[in-house]
Design an enzyme around this catalytic site. Structure first.
Site: not given
Length: 199
Positions: A21, A79, A104, A125
Site C-alpha cells: 500500500h 483514507n 498501488d 480509498n
C-alpha cells in the site's frame, strides 16, 4: 510556468513502510533521492514535502527548462489522503491538471505500470478521498500494479502485510521504473509517457 504536484500515496509510520500500500511513498522517496532533496514537514501542511525541479537531465537539475516539482507524502492515513493533497494544491496554487498521484493498484499485474488521466477510484480509498477533496478526478495517475492476493488472502491483508524480502529486489526495480514514468509524464506529456511505460 505552472508547478507540478506529485503525491505518492501510503500510510505514515514504520509499521507500514514495507507494504504494498506504500509503493507511492517509495516512488516519491526515489524521486527525492534523485534530486538530492529531503522531505520536511511544514506546519499545517498535513504532508511531508520536498520541493525540487525537473530538467531534461533529471530531478534536481537547473536551467531555463526547469519545471518546478513539489513532491508530497501525506501524513494522514490513506483514507484521508485528499486532505493533504487539497492543502498542498491550495498552498502551491497547483490545479488538478498538474497533479500526479502515484498509487498501488490491485487490478493490475505486479511489475506493470499504467499511466492515465481521470477515471474512477476503482475502490481505492486514497483516490476516493482525493476525488472527494478536489471535487473531481481529473488528475494524472501512475498506477503501480501489485496484482491480486494469492489464494484466499484478503486484499486488505495483502496490501498491508510486509513485502517478503525475496521480492524486494524486484520491487526496487519497479519503483525505479515508476519514478522514470513520473519524470516522463511531466517532461514529455501523457501520450509519450504511456507509449513508453504502459504495458
Amino acid at each position: 510556468m505552472a508547478a507540478w504536484l506529485v503525491a505518492g500515496l501510503g500510510n505514515p509510520g514504520p509499521a507500514y513502510a514495507n507494504t504494498r500500500h506504500n509503493v507511492g511513498f517509495m516512488v516519491a522517496d526515489e524521486l527525492a533521492r534523485r534530486a538530492a532533496g529531503s522531505f520536511a514537514a511544514p506546519r499545517g501542511m498535513r504532508a511531508d514535502v520536498c520541493e525540487t525541479r525537473l530538467t531534461a537531465t533529471g530531478m534536481g537539475g537547473i536551467g531555463a527548462d526547469a519545471e518546478r516539482v513539489v513532491l508530497i507524502k501525506p501524513r494522514t492515513y490513506m483514507n484521508d489522503s485528499g486532505v493533504a493533497v487539497a492543502k498542498a494544491s491550495a498552498f502551491y496554487k497547483i490545479a488538478a491538471d498538474h497533479l500526479v498521484v502515484i498509487h498501488d493498484e490491485l487490478d493490475i499485474d505486479a511489475h506493470t505500470l499504467r499511466l492515465k488521466k481521470g477515471g474512477g477510484d476503482n475502490g481505492h480509498n486514497g483516490l476516493k478521498s482525493i476525488r472527494s477533496s478536489l471535487g473531481g478526478g481529473d488528475f494524472y495517475r501512475v498506477r503501480f500494479g501489485i496484482g491480486r492476493p494469492p489464494g484466499r488472502q484478503a486484499p486488505a491483508d495483502y496490501v498491508l502485510n510486509q513485502i517478503p524480502a525475496s521480492l524486494r529486489e524486484d520491487l526496487a526495480l519497479d519503483v525505479d521504473r515508476a519514478a522514470d514514468a513520473v519524470e516522463a509524464l511531466i517532461r514529455e506529456g501523457l501520450p509519450a509517457a504511456q507509449n513508453r511505460f504502459n504495458s
